[in-house]
Scaffold this active site. Structure first.
Site: not given
Ligand code: NAP
Length: 303
Positions: A62, A106, A129
Site C-alpha cells: 500500500k 490492517q 477501506d
C-alpha cells in the site's frame, strides 16, 4: 493426428495487473494536476499491529502504491501487545488530522482488541477501506460512498472489460464482510456492473456445483486453493478468483500464492477468467488508491 485433437478455445484473461496499472496512471495524472495547482497531495495513513507476514506485505504494498501515484503516505506501527485504548487514541487523532485524507487499520488484529470497536471509531469520511457500517449501509442503499476495495476492484475489472452482467446469474462463493457479502449486494444493484440475479453461497450450501454449473458469472472468495474445477462451471462462464492462499512448497519463498479456482481446468470452459496472481489482487490495491483520492477530493475541495 490433428484430427483427433479437440479444439479448445482458451478463456480470455482478465488482466488485473494491466488494468490496475492503467488506473494508477490515471490517479497519478490527477495528482500531478493537483500538485501543479499548488495543493498538497492526498495523504493515506496505514496502521499495522504486530508482525503477521501477510499483513506486513499488504501494508508495504500500500505504501509502495502511494509512492507510485504521488500520494503522501505514513505508516504507524504498533507491537502486537498494544492496548485497545492506545489504538483508539491514535484513530481519534487521525480522525481530527486535517492533513490525513484516509486511513486503514490492517486486519486481522490481535485478540485483546475488539475489531468492531476499532472499525466503528474510524470517521466514515476517512474510511477508505469502506468497512464502517455507515459506508456499508450507504453501499447497500446505492448511495455514493467508499466501496470496499476488493469488490470495487472486481466491478472495475468487469467494467473495463465490458463484461455483460445485466440479467446474468451470478454465483458468489463466500459471504465475508469484506468480499462475498458486499459483492453480492453490488452485483444485484440496479447499475452497471450489476443487474445480475445473485446467489450467495457459503460453507452450509449443499452441492455447491448445482449452483455454479448454472452460473453465468462465478466469483470465488472462500480461501480454498483450487476449489472450483472446470467440471463445476457452465461453458462460457465468467470466472473471478478472489482467493489468495499461501500454499507451502519447495520454492525459494517457501510458498506459492494459490487462488480458489483451478485455473487449468476452468480456462478450457470459461469465456473469461482472472489469474492468480495478477487478477483481483492488483485491482484491490489500485482501488484503495482510488478511494483515497475520492476522500481527498471530498475533504480538501469542501474546505
Ligand atoms: P473469509 O472471511 O475467510 O470467509 C470465507 C467464506 O467462504 C465464508 O463465508 C465461508 O463460509 C466460505 N467458505 C469456506 N469454505 C467453503 C466451502 N468449502 N464452500 C463454500 N463456502 C465456503 O473470506 P475472505 O476474507 O473473503 O477471503 C477469502 C479468500 O480471498 C482468501 O483466500 C483471502 O486471502 C482472499 N482475499 C483476497 C483479496 C484480494 O485482493 N484478492 C482480498 C481479500 C481476501 P461460512 O460463512 O459459512 O464460514
Amino acid at each position: 493426428e490433428s484430427k483427433s485433437k479437440s479444439i479448445s478455445i482458451m478463456a480470455k484473461i482478465l488482466d488485473g495487473l494491466k488494468v490496475s496499472k492503467e488506473i494508477k496512471k490515471e490517479i497519478r495524472a490527477d495528482v500531478d494536476k493537483i500538485v501543479a495547482g499548488k495543493r498538497r497531495p492526498p495523504h493515506l495513513v496505514a496502521i499495522l499491529v504486530g508482525s503477521n507476514g501477510a499483513s506486513m506485505t499488504y501494508v508495504n504494498n500500500k505504501i509502495k502504491d502511494c509512492k507510485e501515484v504521488g500520494f503522501k503516505s505514513s505508516l504507524i506501527k504498533f507491537s502486537s501487545t498494544v492496548s485497545e485504548a492506545e489504538l483508539l487514541e491514535t484513530i481519534s487523532e487521525l480522525n481530527k488530522d486535517k492533513d490525513v485524507d484516509g486511513f486503514i487499520v490492517q486486519l486481522p488484529l490481535p485478540k485483546q482488541i475488539d475489531q468492531e470497536k476499532i472499525i466503528m471509531a474510524i470517521d466514515p469520511r476517512k474510511d477508505v477501506d469502506g468497512f464502517h457500517p455507515e459506508n456499508f449501509g450507504k453501499m447497500a442503499l446505492e448511495m455514493d460512498t467508499f466501496l470496499p476495495a476488493t469488490p470495487f476492484g472486481i466491478l472495475t475489472l468487469l467494467e473495463r472489460y465490458q463484461i455483460d452482467t445485466k440479467g446474468k446469474h451470478c454465483v458468489i462463493i463466500g459471504r465475508s464482510r469484506i468480499v462475498g457479502k458486499p459483492m453480492s449486494i453490488l452485483m444485484g444493484r440496479k447499475d452497471f456492473p450489476g443487474n445480475s440475479t445473485v446467489t450467495l453461497t457459503h460453507s452450509y450450501t449443499p452441492h455447491i456445483e448445482d449452483f455454479t454449473k448454472n452460473a453465468d458469472i462465478v466469483i470465488t472468495a472462500l480461501g480454498d486453493p483450487n476449489f472450483l474445477k472446470g467440471e463445476m462451471i457452465k461453458k462460457g462462464a465468467v470466472v473471478i478468483d478472489v482467493g489468495i492462499t499461501r500454499v507451502e512448497d519447495n520454492t525459494e519463498k517457501g510458498y506459492t500464492l494459490t487462488g480458489d479456482v483451478d485455473f487449468e481446468s476452468c480456462k478450457e470452459i470459461a469465456s473469461a477468467i482472472t489469474p492468480v496472481p495478477g487478477g483481483v489482487g492488483p485491482m484491490t490495491r489500485a482501488m484503495l488508491m482510488k478511494n483515497t483520492i475520492l476522500a481527498y477530493k471530498t475533504s480538501v475541495y469542501n474546505d
